[in-house]
Design a protein around this motif. Structure first.
Motif, PDB file in Angstrom:
ATOM      1  N   UNK A 163      39.275 -10.225 -38.146  1.00  0.00           N
ATOM      2  CA  UNK A 163      38.010 -10.426 -37.454  1.00  0.00           C
ATOM      3  C   UNK A 163      36.845 -10.458 -38.445  1.00  0.00           C
TER       4      UNK A 163
ATOM      5  N   UNK B 156      41.191  -6.099 -37.096  1.00  0.00           N
ATOM      6  CA  UNK B 156      39.908  -5.852 -37.767  1.00  0.00           C
ATOM      7  C   UNK B 156      39.688  -6.678 -39.030  1.00  0.00           C
TER       8      UNK B 156
ATOM      9  N   UNK C 279      30.047  -7.435 -38.141  1.00  0.00           N
ATOM     10  CA  UNK C 279      30.631  -6.790 -36.967  1.00  0.00           C
ATOM     11  C   UNK C 279      29.677  -6.889 -35.794  1.00  0.00           C
TER      12      UNK C 279
ATOM     13  N   UNK D  98      28.375  -5.679 -44.457  1.00  0.00           N
ATOM     14  CA  UNK D  98      29.457  -5.574 -43.498  1.00  0.00           C
ATOM     15  C   UNK D  98      28.978  -5.557 -42.051  1.00  0.00           C
ATOM     16  N   UNK D  99      28.029  -4.641 -41.830  1.00  0.00           N
ATOM     17  CA  UNK D  99      27.753  -4.258 -40.444  1.00  0.00           C
ATOM     18  C   UNK D  99      27.229  -5.414 -39.619  1.00  0.00           C
TER      19      UNK D  99
ATOM     20  N   UNK E 160      30.304  -8.318 -32.102  1.00  0.00           N
ATOM     21  CA  UNK E 160      30.082  -7.461 -30.944  1.00  0.00           C
ATOM     22  C   UNK E 160      29.140  -8.123 -29.951  1.00  0.00           C
TER      23      UNK E 160
END
Lengths: 674, 502
Positions: free
Chosen positions: A629, A626, A651, A647-648, A655
């Motif tokens: 990544x 994590x 991710x 942050x999101x 994804x």
């Protein structure tokens, strides 16, 4: 009656454990003592039925685990071997319960203490009455927990906590072997029930267990694994380090658990599995060698210690070694005989030591004792009885059982039998020596205690003395009385034909009360199996005279030497310590087992744990996973320069990319439909 | 089709949510009513689930109480629910632990109570739905849906590093589920159905099984969690509020094991056989590695979190032995661990509520003032260590027994976990409960109150009862697992004969 014998201590534990506070101390003590005494009376009555009237029984209580072929029940197997154990456990336990009422009178958690003692008694009874390995394991672990709770009873003391954890974990290492042994038995026999296992041993004598490509003799492997379990519980060399530390617990606990009963569970386990061990001779050799080494090493350490309880603890370990090498030469009856006599005299010695400690305001160091015999004459007399029994002086119980073991070892006429014999003989000398060293340092000479302690020295109350008297009676008479049953032969002569015929003969000559005579075959019935060619107990009756007399000679000379060293020429011990410095250091530091284990196992385990945690989890896995990544996505984000800083989104980006990538791969593979 | 009891179980919590949304009034009223409504709803669900337990037919190995409705006819998707011996106790576990969680949050959650309770009830719907779904896509919706309330519970009501923990959880599980979605889609296009029973009855070709097994494994191994996909768990536990940890350890981790039983093993039997040694070694590493890591933890929650990974190692070990004892042991171990670890987190919560720290070194000597707490904690600690007579023993031992029949070396390695497990748990207990008093505030804490006893005592009683009479569960899980085992043996071509007589 069977239920009463086994479950009344459980009842007492539950009642006092849950309601102890509201019942009060007096009621709690009464309930637990009464329950255990009821159990003891029931056990003695069972002794009459099962042994004297040859009526063993098997009672199924309830179903426990039922998975495919693995069927295990809660059950009570009350045969001769069990009944002997039950009597020893409940009688000693009753003595200790009553004694504790006096010994713990200044403690403010009396109800809790009594409840734990009852819990222990119940677990021990479950262990010996089991008809399958799993219930035995239940009792086995149960006594371990009770022991853990009682060693750490004074849980505000750090040393008590360390000792209790050590006891639990070292025992767990033994349990590791026992658990694997149970699994191996299930694999080979398809069952864990004793009746079925013992009935089919002969069909499995040629079975092998394949491990890492090699074939091993199945019964030997099983025997070894079970013995590892026995080593842990019975403090045999290698897994013994917990026993001396366990002396942190209150003295009644040491007497009950760490001398008379729990530590003999390993002996019981091997004796119970005699039908299997008889066909695993290599496992028996290992047991004999480990037992003999334990007897010797523990005795050497016992000679050098100053804590009165630790001396007795090493003595216990040494005596357990005797029992194990007796098992190793197939003298199961002799081992059980010594188990019983030892329970009496060692329980007596421990409780006597407790009485001394009680008198000395909780002092345990023998260097600060001395000259006590005039002030506490009853305790002194009782300790003498225990000491004479331990040293193996005729008429006292230990003489009969220890001699029997040594003679059986000699009569085995094998290299390990001889090794065990000579280790046992030298240990017998040391045993007598350290016992009288203890007696003299504690009771004779001038008092070395501070004045204020000396002033408070007092004889223990009768509630503590009475149990000692009961145990003393056992320590004197149990040898003479039970010799015939445990190891003797009907009529005193050894007949030429063997086993079945003798049993049949003995069983047929019942006297007018229907009781069968004092004969070991009739006494043990089918609960112990000894193959005719391994019957060392029979052969032991025919060893040369010097073999029969040597243990006594060694015992007497040990006592004499102790007198010379500690009473006549008090400078001698220091002189010898100086001359044999390296040996003394080795013995005094307990052969450095604790230090070695700490360096080899304890520290590395914590060190590896730290490495796994910091480098493994935080460094490698999170670094590549994590955190890596998110770092990667941040870098990509920076490159693209269009990503938000939150942050999101990083991710989400990863994804989405992976989902699209994988989906396209799947669809391409699936043939491009849709 | 009779009374739709399963739909009732899934939808009831949502009815509770509706009521909570409708609550009006002052802040205090909302808080109080939200708590009571949530508790009442979850207790109602528990009651219905108990009815399910008693109505359940022990002798039937297949799905019971099946409900079947068309959902999206164009795509052939169905709303289809059913329960069998495998899922029954997971449903029970979810239904039982939700009211416990609500009780645990009674006074420790003070802000946004309404939202919190809603999150928990939605979570309950999703959890129960996951275990009951008989359609792959319905399953997927529930399985993934769980993540949303869990993410919020940690992210909103968690500790100081809650954002990091929540995202780590999210990232790991989502990555796994994306792969699983791919696998489910592939299955759908290959076999032409999304019905779980039909997919089980018609396994795909061996080559494809390998890929799909791996894809599903990614998802379930993260949920389990198996080494090396476990690092999200300690962080999530540490940051989550007590109830979050309870539900996470108690139910969410079991979704991974359930996934193996429902998807990986029956749908890809040949791949399961192929990957068996791989799972074994991951399990052993999990047991030994995480036990050693647990040994050096200072944070109580982290220690229990790592111990969970080790205990789940026994589960995967047992399940993939594909022996009767291993399968039963794995399932039993999951249920037992669901109770024990949930209660252990509650125990941590009890002292955390009083002292607001999880550092072991801040405690010590609390047994004097908290004897009832010490007793409960002791029993749970021993159960976690796998003491015979508690439920912890049965699952652990059966799993090992299964493993021993397949590979002795694996069983021997795994059994070392029994020694290490004792070490870290005893040290935890000693440092927190025993020893001299190091911190006056810790020694002055009050003993467990009635509400806390109400949460803990039933669990303790169940742990002991299941240790003495585990057949209550084993009898019910048995037929379904035997069916699974013979299905597996049929497909990999081994004889139907018994493993044990070898």
């Amino acid at each position: 009656m069977e239920y009463l014998a086994v479950f009344s201590p459980l009842f007492a534990f539950l009642v006092v454990g849950l309601l102890g506070k509201s019942l009060g101390d007096k009621a709690s003590q009464f309930i637990t003592c009464a329950a255990v005494i009821i159990a003891a009376i029931s056990s003695v009555m069972l002794f009459n039925d099962v042994i004297l009237h040859a009526d063993p029984r098997l009672i199924m209580v309830a179903s426990w685990i039922n998975v495919g072929d693995f069927v295990v029940n809660w059950s009570l197997r009350i045969d001769q071997l069990t009944v002997v154990m039950m009597c020893v456990i409940t009688v000693v336990s009753s003595c200790v319960h009553v004694y504790s009422v006096g010994y713990m009178s200044h403690d403010d958690a009396k109800a809790r203490f009594m409840a734990y003692l009852s819990l222990f008694t119940f677990a021990m009874l479950m262990l010996v009455t089991s008809d399958n390995l799993l219930q035995l394991f239940f009792g086995w672990e149960g006594v371990g927990v009770a022991s853990y709770l009682l060693i750490g009873f004074w849980n505000h003391k750090e040393s008590a906590n360390s000792a209790s954890i050590k006891a639990f974990i070292v025992n767990r290492i033994g349990d590791f072997g026992l658990a694997l042994g149970i699994m191996a038995i299930f694999m080979v026999f398809g069952t864990v029930n004793f009746t079925e296992i013992f009935g089919s041993v002969q069909a499995h004598t040629d079975d092998v267990i394949t491990f890492l490509g090699n074939d091993f003799h199945a019964l030997t492997v099983i025997g070894m694994l079970l013995f590892i379990g026995a080593m842990g519980k019975s403090a045999q060399l290698g897994l013994h380090t917990w026993l001396p530390d366990a002396m942190e617990g209150p003295t009644p606990v040491s007497a009950l658990i760490h001398a008379a009963t729990m530590v003999t569970a390993g002996v019981f386990l091997v004796a119970r599995f005699s039908p299997l061990y008889e066909f695993a001779p290599d496992a028996l050799i290992v047991i004999a060698v480990v037992g003999a080494s334990t007897a010797f090493v523990a005795a050497t350490i016992g000679m050098t210690q100053f804590d009165i309880k630790r001396v007795i603890a090493y003595s216990t370990m040494s005596q357990l070694g005797y029992m194990f090498f007796a098992l190793g030469v197939s003298a199961y009856g002799a081992a059980m005989f010594h188990l019983m006599t030892h329970a009496f005299f060692k329980g007596l010695l421990f409780l006597g030591a407790g009485s001394v400690i009680h008198a000395m305001s909780n002092e345990q160091d023998m260097r600060k004792m001395g000259g006590l015999w005039k002030k506490i004459p009853v305790t002194y007399t009782l300790m003498w009885i225990g000491g004479l029994a331990l040293a193996g002086i005729p008429l006292f119980a230990g003489y009969y059982s220890k001699d029997m073991i040594l003679e059986a070892a000699y009569a085995d006429h094998t290299w390990f039998g001889d090794f065990a014999f000579w280790a046992g003989i030298s240990a017998a000398f040391m045993t007598a020596f350290y016992t009288w060293r203890l007696m003299i340092m504690t009771f004779h000479g001038k008092s070395r205690a501070p004045i204020e302690v000396q002033k408070k020295v007092h004889e223990s109350p009768s509630v503590m003395i009475f149990p000692l008297v009961v145990l003393a009676i056992g320590a004197i008479f149990s040898g003479v009385v039970f010799y015939g049953g445990f190891v003797g032969t009907y009529g005193g002569e050894f007949p030429d034909q063997h086993s079945q015929e003798v049993v049949a003969h003995a069983a047929s000559v019942q006297d007018e009360h229907g009781a069968i005579p004092w004969d070991r075959h009739a006494f043990w019935g089918d609960s112990i199996l000894v193959l005719p060619e391994n019957d060392t107990v029979a052969a032991a009756h025919h060893v040369p005279d010097w073999v029969k007399k040597l243990p006594l000679v060694m015992g007497l000379s040990g006592i004499v030497l102790a007198y010379v060293f500690y009473l006549l020429f008090p400078a001698l011990p220091r002189f010898f310590t100086f001359i044999f410095m390296p040996f003394h250091a080795l013995f005094f530091r307990k052969w450095f087992f604790d230090e070695i284990y700490d360096a080899v196992f304890v520290r590395p385990a914590r060190c590896i744990g730290k490495i796994f945690w910091k480098t493994g989890d935080k460094g490698l896995i999170d670094g590549l996973g994590p955190d890596g990544l998110s770092g990667l996505s941040r870098r990509i984000g920076g490159l693209l320069g269009k990503m938000q800083s939150g942050y999101i989104y990083h991710y989400a980006f990863v994804m989405v990319v992976s989902v699209i990538g994988l989906l396209s791969w799947v669809f391409i593979r699936a043939g491009g439909i849709i | 089709m009779g009374f739709p009891i399963l739909s009732l179980l899934v939808l009831l919590p949502l009815v509770g949510v509706l009521f909570i949304v409708l609550i009006r009034g002052s802040e205090e009223t909302v808080k109080r009513n939200a708590r009571h409504t949530a508790l009442f709803t979850s207790l109602f669900v528990l009651g219905v689930s108990l009815m399910l337990l008693f109505e359940f037919d022990i002798s039937d190995a297949g799905f019971q109480f099946v409900e079947h409705k068309t959902w999206m006819p164009t795509l052939g998707l169905t709303y289809s629910l059913g329960v069998d011996g495998i899922s029954l106790f997971f449903v029970m576990l979810a239904a039982f632990l939700t009211p416990v969680c609500i009780l645990a949050s009674w006074s420790s959650i003070e802000h946004r109570v309404r939202e919190y309770m809603i999150a928990f009830l939605i979570l309950e719907t999703f959890m129960i739905g996951t275990f009951l779904a008989l359609d792959t896509f319905l399953f997927y919706v529930f399985f993934e849906g769980v993540l949303i309330p869990m993410f919020l519970i940690i992210g909103v009501w968690g500790g100081p590093r809650r954002v990091y923990a929540a995202f780590k959880l999210f990232l790991y599980t989502l990555l796994g589920s994306v792969l699983m979605l791919v696998a489910l889609l592939t299955l759908y296009f290959q076999v032409g159905t999304s019905s779980i029973p039909e997919l089980i009855a018609n396994p795909v070709a061996r080559d494809l099984q390998m890929w799909l097994w791996l894809a599903c494994f990614a998802s379930f191994a993260v949920k389990m969690p198996m080494w090396p996909f476990h690092t999200w768990l300690p962080d999530a536990h540490v940051e989550a509020p007590t109830a979050g940890s309870v539900i996470l350890a108690g139910v969410l981790l079991k979704m991974g094991g359930y996934g193996f039983l429902r998807f990986s093993i029956p749908m890809f039997p040949e791949a399961t056989e192929y990957f068996m040694p791989f799972v074994f070694w991951l399990s052993i590493i999990a047991i030994i590695y995480t036990s050693l890591v647990a040994l050096v933890q200072e944070d109580m929650k982290k220690l229990i979190a790592y111990s969970s990974v080790a205990h789940m190692g026994f589960v995967t070990l047992g399940l993939f032995t594909m022996t009767t004892q291993g399968l039963q042991g794995g399932v039993f171990q999951m249920i037992s661990h669901g109770l024990i670890s949930a209660a252990l987190f509650l125990c941590v919560g009890v002292v955390y509520d009083r002292l607001h720290t999880r550092e072991m070194s801040k405690y010590g000597g609390i047994v004097k003032n908290m004897p009832r707490y010490a007793t409960i904690f002791m029993i749970l600690m021993l159960a976690s260590v796998g003491l015979p007579g508690t439920s912890g023993f049965v699952g652990e031992f059966l799993s090992l027994l299964g493993a021993f029949q397949v590979d002795i070396l694996v069983a021997a390695f795994a059994t070392t976990g029994v020694v290490l497990g004792a070490a870290y748990m005893l040290v935890l207990y000693r440092r927190v409960v025993f020893g001299p008093v190091k911190n006056k505030e810790a020694a002055a804490m009050s003993d467990v109150n009635k509400r806390e006893l109400l949460m803990l005592v039933p669990i303790v009683l169940m742990v002991i009862a299941l240790g003495i009479a585990p057949n209550f569960i084993l009898d019910r899980t048995g037929p379904a697992l035997e069916k699974l085992q013979s299905h597996y043996q049929y497909h990999i071509g081994t004889d139907m004969g018994d493993y044990n007589n070898e």
